[in-house]
Structures are given as C-alpha cells and as structure tokens.
Design an enzyme around this catalytic site. Structure first.
Site, PDB file in Angstrom:
ATOM      1  N   HIS D  95    -113.393 -39.619  54.603  1.00  0.00           N
ATOM      2  CA  HIS D  95    -112.556 -39.050  53.548  1.00  0.00           C
ATOM      3  C   HIS D  95    -111.188 -39.715  53.631  1.00  0.00           C
ATOM      4  O   HIS D  95    -110.601 -39.805  54.707  1.00  0.00           O
ATOM      5  CB  HIS D  95    -112.415 -37.533  53.748  1.00  0.00           C
ATOM      6  CG  HIS D  95    -111.440 -36.891  52.808  1.00  0.00           C
ATOM      7  ND1 HIS D  95    -111.473 -37.095  51.451  1.00  0.00           N
ATOM      8  CD2 HIS D  95    -110.395 -36.055  53.029  1.00  0.00           C
ATOM      9  CE1 HIS D  95    -110.501 -36.393  50.874  1.00  0.00           C
ATOM     10  NE2 HIS D  95    -109.829 -35.769  51.806  1.00  0.00           N
ATOM     11  N   HIS D  97    -107.354 -40.537  51.134  1.00  0.00           N
ATOM     12  CA  HIS D  97    -106.590 -40.377  49.893  1.00  0.00           C
ATOM     13  C   HIS D  97    -106.110 -41.762  49.459  1.00  0.00           C
ATOM     14  O   HIS D  97    -104.955 -41.925  49.077  1.00  0.00           O
ATOM     15  CB  HIS D  97    -105.408 -39.430  50.108  1.00  0.00           C
ATOM     16  CG  HIS D  97    -105.783 -37.992  50.229  1.00  0.00           C
ATOM     17  ND1 HIS D  97    -105.074 -36.974  49.647  1.00  0.00           N
ATOM     18  CD2 HIS D  97    -106.823 -37.394  50.856  1.00  0.00           C
ATOM     19  CE1 HIS D  97    -105.641 -35.805  49.929  1.00  0.00           C
ATOM     20  NE2 HIS D  97    -106.699 -36.034  50.676  1.00  0.00           N
ATOM     21  N   ASP D 120    -122.769 -54.711  42.898  1.00  0.00           N
ATOM     22  CA  ASP D 120    -123.264 -55.110  44.223  1.00  0.00           C
ATOM     23  C   ASP D 120    -123.487 -53.898  45.119  1.00  0.00           C
ATOM     24  O   ASP D 120    -124.206 -53.976  46.121  1.00  0.00           O
ATOM     25  CB  ASP D 120    -122.259 -56.056  44.909  1.00  0.00           C
ATOM     26  CG  ASP D 120    -122.334 -57.479  44.371  1.00  0.00           C
ATOM     27  OD1 ASP D 120    -123.368 -57.854  43.796  1.00  0.00           O
ATOM     28  OD2 ASP D 120    -121.348 -58.220  44.526  1.00  0.00           O
ATOM     29  N   HIS D 171    -108.819 -34.286  43.690  1.00  0.00           N
ATOM     30  CA  HIS D 171    -108.620 -34.442  45.121  1.00  0.00           C
ATOM     31  C   HIS D 171    -108.635 -35.932  45.501  1.00  0.00           C
ATOM     32  O   HIS D 171    -107.638 -36.602  45.306  1.00  0.00           O
ATOM     33  CB  HIS D 171    -109.680 -33.609  45.849  1.00  0.00           C
ATOM     34  CG  HIS D 171    -109.467 -33.483  47.314  1.00  0.00           C
ATOM     35  ND1 HIS D 171    -110.079 -32.536  48.084  1.00  0.00           N
ATOM     36  CD2 HIS D 171    -108.712 -34.213  48.169  1.00  0.00           C
ATOM     37  CE1 HIS D 171    -109.698 -32.671  49.348  1.00  0.00           C
ATOM     38  NE2 HIS D 171    -108.872 -33.683  49.412  1.00  0.00           N
TER      39      HIS D 171
END
Lengths: 231, 231, 231, 231
Positions: D95, D97, D120, D171
């Site tokens: 995860h 940002h 690809d 998010h």
C-alpha cells in the site's frame, strides 16, 4: 569469434538508459551492430540493469536468430533486426518507454516542432506511426513493427538518416543513429522534446509551429555543411 | 597573459548548470568577462560537462573573435559578445534550454508576475522577445540574437540592470548579472518562476497578476536602498 | 546563556528543507522556540544552506529584536515572532516557497480536501489567507503577515492546534507544530497535498471533496483519542 | 518459531518503496506472508524507513491479531489480513500513497488503458473501487477496506490473479502479487501507468483506449502460455 567489442558497447549503451532516467525496471533496450559480421548485440529480455554485464548481451543476426548467448534476447529483437537489415547506415537502436514520449505515442500524435531545441535535431515534427492493423498484430508482431516504422517514414518521404526518432502509436519511442551513443542521445532528446511540447501546449493552447527560417537555421548550424556546433 | 582567473570562474559557473538540473547534455553555456582585458571566457561548443576543465574554456573578444583556446567556442558566443559590448555593467551571461522557461519561450509568452517569488527578483513579467524576422535569421544569427534581446528591453523601457533575465521567443532563456554566479542564480530563478507560473495558470485559469504594492514591497526589501534581505 | 540547544535544533531543522526538496537556494527558513527564555533561533538571512552551522543561527525575541548573533536574521523573522507571541503551544515554524504549495498561494485558492492523504493531517481545506491591503503592505509588512495568518484562522473559526499549515495569498506556505520537526514535516505534507490536489483537478475537473465520514475516520485514526497510527 | 525469513523479506521489500520514490515519510507499507504458519510480517506503524530493521517487523495472523513483535503494526494491517485470508495465491501486499496513482484515486476514476506499457501488465483499466458507505467507514474501517477491494473485483468479474492492482476511491493504491517483490514491482507500475495516462489525456482530451488486438498481444507476449518476455 567473440563479438566482444559490440557486447561491451551494447552493455555501456544499455547502462546509460537508467542513468538518464529513461527506463523503469527493464522497460527499454539498446542494440549495437557489427556490419561486417552481419550481427548485433542486444540486451537480454527481462534482466534488470543492475544485473547486466557485457557477457550477458545476446548476439543476433538480421533475421532475428540468436547466434550466440545463453539468454533470450529482448522481446523487441525482431524490430531491431528489420531496421538493421533495411537501413544500412545505422549503428545502434534504442527502444524505451520514457514517460513523456510514451504519452505522445499513446495519444497517437506527432510531436509538433515548437522551438529550437527540437530544430537542433530535427526539421519536422517527430512522426508517430499509426498503430498496426489487427492482422499484423496477430502475425509476426515485432517484425511488423519494424516495417510499420519504415513505412511511416516512407509515406512522409522522410529519410532515416535525417529523422532518427519515431513514436510507434499506442506503444512508445524508437530512436537510432550512426552509433549506439547517438541513438541513446536521441532517446533522451525525444523525451525532452516531448516534455517541452506538452508544457508548451499547456501554456498556450493554440501555439503555432516554429517558422521555417528558424528551423533551417538551427538545424544547419548543427548539421549542415557549414555547421559550427561542436568540435 | 593567461586569463587563468576568468577561465576558472567560467569553468566553475558552467559546472553549476548540471548541478542545478538546468541542462541536458550540452544544451547550455556560461561566460565570464574580464572588462580590463576586453575579453570573456566561454564554454567550448559541444563538449560534455563531464569533460570540461578550466583550460578548455575559450577566450573571446567583444567582436566574437577567439583570442586564445584550442577549441571552438559555444555556438552562441556572438550573442554573449554583443551583450558584453553594449552592457558595461554585466560580469557574466548564461544561456540554457531549461525545460519550463523554454516552454514559455516556445509559447512566445511573457511569464506573468503571479507571486512574491517572482517579485523578489523582478518587478515586471519576464519579457519574451519576439522571434527575429527572416532576414536577421538568415544573416548573422547569433549576433542578431544579441540585438533582439537588447531591443526587446529598449522597447519596453527596461534596464538590463533591473531585468536580468529574458526569454528569446521560440528559443530559450538568457540571463545575466554583475557576476557569473548571479547570472547562474538567475537562470535557476527564471526556471522556477516559469514552473510556478505554469502551475498557477493550471490551478486558476483567470489568475490575476500580483498587485503593485506587493511587487514593490518584495523587490525593495531585497534590492531597494533600505533592503533588509541577506547580509 | 548560550541558547546552544535551540541553535542546534534550528540548524538541524533548516537542513531538512533542502534534503526534502522544499527550497531553491535560500528560499525558506525554520525557527525553534525556547519558551522559558522567551526567544527563538532562526536562520540568518540569505545564507546558503551549505554554509549554515549551528553557531550562525540568530537568537530573536518575540518582538523581533535580535538578542544574540552576528548575522541578520531571516527577513521573515517578524512573522515568526508574531506567531510565537500569540500561539503559546507551538515549538517551531517553517516558511518555504515550495513549488506546488506556492502555485496554489499564487492562485489565491484554498487547497481542497480531495483524499485521505490530506485527511490524515487536516479535516478542512488548507486555508489560503487573502493578500493584505495596501496599507498593511506598506507598513510593518512581515509583522502584519503574522496577523494576516492569525486572522484568517480566526475568521474561519479554526484553531492553530488543529490546522498547522496555511498559504499566504500571492506569497507561499507557512507551517508550524509542537516541535520544529513537526513543522518541517508539515511543510513537506502541504507540498505533497498541493501536488496531489493539482493533479486530481487535472484528472477530473469537477472532482467532489472528500465526504465527511472519511475525513473524520482518517483524521481520528491518526489524531483522535483512540488513534491507532504510530507507536 | 522466529519468522526470520518473512521478517527479512518484509524489511527488504519495504525498503524498496523509498528507493523507488513511492513514499513520503511513512506513507506506505509492505507485508509478506508465510502460508504454512498462517501469518504475515508487516511494517510497524509510523516508523520512518531509515529506522526500520528486520526485527522491527510485526507478525500478524489473518484475523489481524499481532502474534509477535514489540511494535504496533501498520494501521492498514486489517486490510492486508482480509486479502491474505481470502486470496490464497498471493504472497505479498503493498500500500502506498504514490502521487499520480493517488490523484486518480482521489478523482475516483479507473485508469484507462491507453498504451502497451499498461497492456504489458493488465488487460483492463486499473479499477478504482468506490468509496465505502458511511456505516462501513464508521465500523471496522480497514477490515471493510479489504472487502471493498474484493467486491470491486467480483462485481467486474475480475480475478485477483489477473489484476494485481487497484485504487481505493478517495484513498490510494493497493497492489499485490505472488511474491512481495512482485507486489512492489506492481506498485511502481501503477504509479507509472497513472502518470502516463494523466499526460496522455492532457495531450489529447478525447484519446481512445488501446484496441483489443494490441491489448491481447502485449499481455500474452509477457504472460500468456507462449510468452516470450523474460528468461
């Protein structure tokens, strides 16, 4: 026969791509030709730049067949082979997915000639070859990519010796030159020219192209018979 | 006479351009003047920054003639010569193709004064000189570029001592200053101001210019008789 | 009394600005307060980061008068002084001209809260204080800038303990925090939030703000009484 | 049982995030699973990358309970736990940002497939899961985020083995793969694809998606039964 010289040259040229910020992971490759031997050295497929070495370069002939090397050559090898076979005066080829040039290729637009940075290298818009038809794609794809590049120049009556860079529509840029170093240089130039043209259009939506007199002047001072750029 | 001092100063100033991210390959040059000797030291043409050294700098007089040096001077040398000849109080000149400033030059637009970062250095928009007419381009091009820069300031009643940066339309920025270090500083400033103005217009299409009172305040606190910036 | 501790802290905090890419040349400054002594340590004006050292920091009281130090303090010193005087719980202040945050300030727009990266730090748009009126500008400018910042928060009923960052219209961002490290952290956060908001609007012109439930959740998991972020 | 192997793998994978420019401060985390032990190693919450070491990784089970480790695990731990529990064939989750991918998530838009760089890796647009409803947000938020991700793929009839990246609306991106290295690779890919798509739309507002034949060709030459990319 060891092909040591082109292996080393291909290694050095490939290592310039990450140094110039032109590749993420393995998204790029450089090849160097040996005209006498009728072969070229190219980056192995999918091998990270940090793990490359001259002896890992793959030697391939102009039909795209591996002549020497333990590793599989770049998946774009057949495109390189076609161009070496038909364009006698090039010494190196570069393919990258550099960010700005690729964005223009994805937009399927030529890069307009807006300034002297562009004209120092090219008197025309950077051509964007149309995406191939579905049959060519399903067939010998990378081989056909080479022809798509050649045909784009032909249709526009451009010489590969004058125009050393192209975008393949939906895909990414290819560049070439008399040497691999020049081809790498052109790969950085097309990325910078792509970035500047993008910004130029953002700053002025209806921006006119550079006028002919300036195009001629800048190109000829660098490339003409009376050029006065460089040593 | 060895001109050692201006050669070293020109070398140091040129090396700041890649360190500041203002040049790709050899797309830039700095010169440093010796007023007493009536010459300036300038980068040789087309030599990579990694291969520069003080002794490779070329010594040129104000008519653009090489006085000392084994290498050919920058192809922009005559522009530098014209400016040194006519502007008595400048000590250094910089030319780059830095990305954002060049994009504004390609768009043939002045860079509007949108904030105090700009006003800290300049009370007016960064001027963009119009592209030259075709006769000037075909003639003594780099020499005429110098006059194009001077005439642009004259037409706008601007002094080269107040305005130390300009865009040449379709081409790229030139900056200058009392010293070469100041000229290099200005080259980085015009690039940053160009980048901020581009972003400002993207964030707000109808953005107004900075108001006069703020322009005055910021410029004078840095440059006025009662300035209180710096040591 | 040597103020050694806040001088060292101010030095370390100032040196983070170039490391985080938040300043060009000397376009920024950090201060660190000593509440007991009623003074703060701040960067000297116009001194390059490469030439800074703890002993060059200037000690200033809350009226902006230099208490100790051979160099002139940052030209923004009075703004810092006003904020320390009125905001009892802050320990450090940062001012930069970081590119994206400055572009929003130049556009005189609040930075809309578009996502959780923003909400992790702030439950409202990053406020942009209006440019001052001409009298305030002509008067005690940097002193008034402090009041402009405080008044902007007051008018919006925001607390400086909840909102640790602001844009000063036409100028640039100021950030603060319980420590100088937190203020520097906030300077990097406002730059990243500014960049993301700019891109978000480019990708979707009519983008809605983040909904209240997500704002609450993200802010409270990091800052609320039951926070579960960090150690 | 020491879980040394997954701790070291998680440490190495986490350290790739700042090296690839995908995180500011602590805005990201990587986990590595041990299927036999039924646990995964994940970054501790809020610990700077410069202070990480293998022994600081936290061992967590598939219900999100800490099994071993002195530090609190990443606040996104429950999202990782849900995905490991339901997706049997993934070995790592990332995860971040990262700036461009997060901007698309904030704009709540799928990233359109505009070119072969995208094809690809993925035959469809990068999906953007809708923001959760308010009840889910107020409830077990990070747990629900895992289901929001799974449900988004289900609704579109996509397999997590084919599509290894997603944006969570408002998010930021999550990526995964058979190994943590592949998940990190995918985190860099989604950022680059997001950047290219943003630029592509800026260069051509009405840009068409990549045609099916090219999507198939590029994906299959890298991932199909007759793939010829890599070694």
């Amino acid at each position: 026969m060891s092909y040591q010289s082109i292996k080393e040259a291909a290694y050095e040229a490939n290592m310039q791509l990450p140094a110039l910020g032109l590749v993420l992971f393995t998204f790029g490759n450089v090849s160097v030709v040996d005209r006498q031997a009728g072969v070229f050295a190219i980056k192995p497929s999918g091998v990270p730049y940090t793990q490359l070495s001259p002896d890992k370069m793959v030697i391939v002939d102009f039909d795209g067949q591996t002549v020497e090397g333990a590793l599989r050559p770049s998946s774009d090898t057949k495109t390189h082979a076609v161009l070496y076979k038909h364009w006698e005066h090039i010494g190196g080829i570069v393919h990258t997915h550099s960010t700005y040039a690729t964005a223009w290729a994805q937009a399927q637009r030529d890069i307009p000639i807006y300034g002297t940075t562009h004209a120092d290298h090219l008197t025309v818009d950077v051509p964007c070859a149309a995406p191939m038809n579905d049959e060519m794609i399903k067939g010998n794809y990378e081989h056909e990519t080479g022809f798509q590049i050649m045909n784009c120049l032909k249709e526009r009556s451009l010489s590969y010796e004058d125009v050393e860079m192209i975008l393949v529509g939906n895909h990414a840029p290819f560049t070439w030159g008399k040497t691999a170093d020049k081809a790498v240089y052109n790969a950085a130039v097309v990325e910078e020219v792509a970035r500047m043209a993008y910004l130029t259009e953002s700053i002025r939506a209806d921006c006119p192209r550079l006028k002919d007199s300036l195009i001629r002047k800048h190109f000829e001072r660098k490339h003409g018979p009376d050029s006065y750029y460089g040593q």
